[in-house]
Motif scaffolding. Structure first.
Motif, short mmCIF file in Angstrom:
data_model
loop_
_atom_site.label_atom_id
_atom_site.label_comp_id
_atom_site.label_asym_id
_atom_site.label_seq_id
_atom_site.Cartn_x
_atom_site.Cartn_y
_atom_site.Cartn_z
N MET A 82 -8.31 4.23 -4.31
CA MET A 82 -7.75 3.32 -4.05
C MET A 82 -6.71 2.71 -4.97
O MET A 82 -7.01 3.02 -6.12
CB MET A 82 -8.78 2.18 -3.57
N LEU A 83 -5.90 1.81 -4.46
CA LEU A 83 -4.76 1.27 -5.46
C LEU A 83 -4.88 -0.23 -5.68
O LEU A 83 -5.01 -0.95 -4.59
CB LEU A 83 -3.55 1.79 -5.00
N ILE A 101 -1.26 0.18 -10.71
CA ILE A 101 0.24 -0.22 -10.97
C ILE A 101 0.38 -1.44 -11.69
O ILE A 101 0.08 -2.41 -10.74
CB ILE A 101 1.17 -0.10 -9.65
N LEU A 102 0.81 -1.51 -12.86
CA LEU A 102 0.90 -2.90 -13.48
C LEU A 102 2.67 -3.18 -13.98
O LEU A 102 3.23 -2.44 -14.23
CB LEU A 102 0.51 -2.91 -14.82
N GLN A 103 3.04 -4.30 -13.05
CA GLN A 103 4.49 -4.65 -13.16
C GLN A 103 4.29 -5.79 -14.31
O GLN A 103 3.80 -7.04 -14.23
CB GLN A 103 4.98 -5.32 -11.91
N ARG A 104 4.72 -5.42 -15.53
CA ARG A 104 4.45 -6.43 -16.56
C ARG A 104 5.74 -7.54 -16.94
O ARG A 104 5.36 -8.20 -17.76
CB ARG A 104 4.02 -5.65 -17.85
N GLY A 105 6.65 -7.32 -16.19
CA GLY A 105 7.66 -8.20 -16.70
C GLY A 105 8.17 -8.01 -18.14
O GLY A 105 8.38 -7.36 -18.34
N CYS A 127 3.27 -3.61 -2.96
CA CYS A 127 2.61 -4.68 -2.43
C CYS A 127 1.95 -4.06 -1.12
O CYS A 127 0.76 -4.14 -0.65
CB CYS A 127 3.12 -5.77 -1.84
N GLU A 128 2.74 -3.29 -0.34
CA GLU A 128 2.48 -2.82 0.96
C GLU A 128 1.45 -1.65 0.76
O GLU A 128 0.53 -1.40 1.67
CB GLU A 128 3.57 -2.01 1.56
N GLN A 129 1.42 -0.88 -0.29
CA GLN A 129 0.47 0.22 -0.35
C GLN A 129 -0.82 0.00 -1.14
O GLN A 129 -1.69 0.47 -0.98
CB GLN A 129 1.36 1.25 -1.45
N ALA A 130 -0.84 -1.28 -1.89
CA ALA A 130 -2.03 -1.70 -2.54
C ALA A 130 -3.14 -2.15 -1.68
O ALA A 130 -2.90 -2.59 -0.50
CB ALA A 130 -1.40 -2.93 -3.31
N ASP A 131 -4.41 -1.80 -2.21
CA ASP A 131 -5.62 -2.17 -1.39
C ASP A 131 -6.08 -3.43 -1.83
O ASP A 131 -6.70 -4.22 -1.17
CB ASP A 131 -6.54 -1.14 -1.75
N LEU A 176 1.81 -10.21 4.06
CA LEU A 176 1.34 -8.73 4.18
C LEU A 176 -0.01 -8.57 4.60
O LEU A 176 -0.21 -7.49 5.02
CB LEU A 176 2.00 -7.94 3.17
N GLY A 177 -0.79 -9.40 4.60
CA GLY A 177 -2.20 -9.54 4.96
C GLY A 177 -3.00 -8.74 3.80
O GLY A 177 -4.18 -8.34 4.34
N LYS A 178 -2.63 -8.67 2.72
CA LYS A 178 -3.16 -8.05 1.62
C LYS A 178 -4.04 -8.84 0.74
O LYS A 178 -3.98 -9.87 0.75
CB LYS A 178 -2.21 -7.36 0.44
N PRO A 179 -5.27 -8.29 0.50
CA PRO A 179 -6.17 -8.99 -0.37
C PRO A 179 -5.72 -9.34 -1.81
O PRO A 179 -4.91 -8.70 -2.30
CB PRO A 179 -7.43 -8.17 -0.65
N LEU A 180 -5.81 -10.71 -2.16
CA LEU A 180 -5.25 -11.23 -3.16
C LEU A 180 -5.91 -11.98 -3.92
O LEU A 180 -6.82 -12.98 -3.62
CB LEU A 180 -4.01 -12.29 -2.64
N ILE A 181 -5.69 -11.72 -5.35
CA ILE A 181 -6.45 -12.43 -6.56
C ILE A 181 -5.31 -13.10 -7.30
O ILE A 181 -4.55 -12.11 -7.97
CB ILE A 181 -7.50 -11.61 -7.22
#
Length: 171
Positions: free
Chosen positions: A1-2, A37-41, A78-82, A99-104
């Motif tokens: 899982m991603l 995957i970490l987008q660190r800006g 975002c689309e690929q992430a679990d 997108l309906g993705k679980p978000l913390i």
């Protein structure tokens, strides 16, 4: 899982460091996530010289970690992430929820006003996401139950146009 983590275009060193810490990576692994995957800006990573460049891929605490600064869009990730873990920026929150993705979300306490905390708290009360702090991120991931989230309502542009029409006196 991603799992996908984003700090947007800001600098949020504390979240970046927390996500690649042993406690969070081990919790992700124990929760079934084998990729991060970490987008660190613009965040600075103090952990290791190998993580300083524009992008890298490492294996740490049983998780394959891809780190990069910026891409033209994070839509694909975002689309690929679990699971998405994010700063509490309004644009990112809305994109992920639509997108309906679980978000913390982890509000950035170093920002001048408290808008991230207010937004995160309001959306958590409505049941759309889970808000947490840097210190509680690992325990939040461990106890997170995406099935308990309330789906975010789809965008309805007619509400805005009706509000404008009412304010203008057209209706």
């Amino acid at each position: 899982m991603l799992a996908f983590v984003t700090v947007g275009s800001t600098r949020f060193d504390a979240l970046v460091e927390a996500v690649i810490s042993e406690s969070v990576l081990s919790t992700l692994r124990d929760s079934g996530y084998d990729r991060l995957i970490l987008q660190r800006g613009n965040s600075v990573i103090d952990s290791s010289e190998e993580l300083i460049g524009e992008s890298c891929t490492i294996q740490r605490h049983g998780v394959d970690v891809e780190i990069w600064r910026f891409k033209p869009s994070i839509q694909v990730q975002c689309e690929q992430a679990d699971l998405v873990i994010s700063h509490a920026g309004s644009g990112t929150i809305l994109d992920v929820l639509r997108l309906g993705k679980p978000l913390i979300v982890v509000p950035n306490p170093t920002l001048m006003d408290n808008h991230q905390e207010e937004l995160a708290s309001a959306l958590q009360i409505l049941g759309h996401l889970k808000a947490t702090s840097i210190q509680d991120l690992a325990s939040t991931i461990a106890s997170f139950e995406p099935r308990n989230l309330v789906p975010f309502p789809p965008f309805d542009g007619t509400k805005f146009s009706k509000l404008v029409d009412e304010e203008m006196g057209f209706i």
